[in-house]
Design an enzyme around this catalytic site. Structure first.
Site, PDB file in Angstrom:
ATOM      1  N   ARG A  88       5.678  63.155  35.895  1.00 32.41           N
ATOM      2  CA  ARG A  88       6.314  63.499  37.160  1.00 32.41           C
ATOM      3  C   ARG A  88       5.243  63.721  38.216  1.00 32.41           C
ATOM      4  O   ARG A  88       4.212  64.350  37.964  1.00 32.41           O
ATOM      5  CB  ARG A  88       7.178  64.761  37.016  1.00 32.41           C
ATOM      6  N   HIS A 136       6.174  53.209  39.261  1.00 31.40           N
ATOM      7  CA  HIS A 136       7.164  53.880  38.406  1.00 31.40           C
ATOM      8  C   HIS A 136       7.769  52.887  37.393  1.00 31.40           C
ATOM      9  O   HIS A 136       8.990  52.717  37.331  1.00 31.40           O
ATOM     10  CB  HIS A 136       8.280  54.510  39.251  1.00 31.40           C
TER      11      HIS A 136
END
Length: 313
Positions: free
Chosen positions: A228, A276
């Site tokens: 994250r 991502h």
């Protein structure tokens, strides 16, 4: 017949509809899959959910037995005050294997010094630059020992790396030196030649890698973050890169996504940005997890990967 609400972006329904229909049929359950607006919310038994979908208010879903998240991360929904139903996060084989391959690939890239080798394709035969140590002599630290972190740590240990794992609570994993708590974090960082984070986004992990903790790393340590973006204090990491405390960082997740074009990470010579892509839920394998949790809900059995609201994951 039970009713399942597919609450992801409408364009994702074709990708999931076939796999989800097949997976549910294999459980023997008769079900109807609908989208928001196609049925009365009070008639829905299960919500297959994505934070990017249209459902943000769970109040009308008075009959729903569970919200089954399609993403591994739940930080965008766990604090929703309207969510009173059980919430399950996604842990599926496709996502897991994707994460293992991403982490293993970049650890090996750093371990073997491939960036420097590939950058020096100039016709000069450099055979006197030395060879990397064997994996058994390279210390890799994994922050986070949940389902994904543990699997990645075990894969790296299987390649011979000296793997240390850190988690908030104590863990015992064969072949992994498991540390926990604040003192364990400092000890882990001090030995992290290559540092990998697969921690969730919680108040306790925000800015965990900051100027103080980055200073504990060995000189020239490499960082891989497919967990994250909130884990890292961006300014502190950039300063550590400029000072040479951190040798290079490969970052797959960011506080703002897509990463803005003007962000300094894009142009920094010691940063690799990936968009991502480390781990995506695959429709086939994710549908199997969703179907199994629906089967469990109908059978009165405990759900898989039930989120602990107090911990945030």
């Amino acid at each position: 017949m039970i009713r399942i609400l597919f609450a992801d972006k409408p364009e994702n329904r074709p990708r999931y509809e076939g796999p989800l229909t097949r997976a549910i049929a294999q459980t023997g359950i008769v079900a109807e899959i609908v989208q928001p607006g196609e049925t009365d919310p009070a008639s829905v038994d299960y919500i297959v959910y994505s934070p990017q979908g249209p459902v943000q208010d769970f109040t009308p879903f008075t009959r729903a037995k569970a919200v089954l998240n399609l993403w591994a991360g739940v930080e965008r929904v766990v604090g929703n005050e309207t969510l009173t139903q059980p919430l399950c996060r996604m842990v599926d084989l496709g996502l897991e294997r994707g994460m293992v391959e991403y982490v293993t690939g970049h650890v090996l890239r750093y371990h073997l010094g491939l960036d420097a080798t590939l950058a020096a394709q100039d016709g000069v035969w450099r055979h006197d630059t030395g060879v990397p140590p064997l994996a058994r002599d390279r210390s890799v630290v994994m922050l986070g020992l949940g389902a994904l972190g543990r699997t990645c740590a075990e894969a790296l240990a299987g390649l011979g790396f000296k793997v240390t794992g850190w988690s908030r609570t104590p863990k015992d994993i064969s072949g992994i030196d498991c540390l926990s708590g604040p003192d364990g974090l400092h000890a882990a960082l001090a030995r992290a030649e290559i540092l990998v984070s697969i921690l969730p986004d919680t108040p306790g992990t925000t800015n965990l890698l900051n100027s103080e903790t980055l200073a504990l790393l060995p000189e020239g340590a490499r960082i891989i973050n497919p967990g994250r973006g909130t884990l890292i204090d961006d300014d502190a990491l950039l300063a550590a890169l400029d000072a040479g405390r951190v040798g290079h960082a490969t970052l797959d997740v960011f506080r703002v996504e897509p990463l803005p074009p003007e962000h300094p990470y894009w142009a920094h010579p010691k940063v690799t940005v990936t968009p991502h892509i480390a781990a995506e839920s695959r429709a086939e394998t994710a549908s199997e997890v969703v179907a199994e949790n629906i089967r469990r809900g109908e059978a009165g059995e405990p759900f898989l990967y039930l989120v602990d609201r107090s911990r945030g994951y």
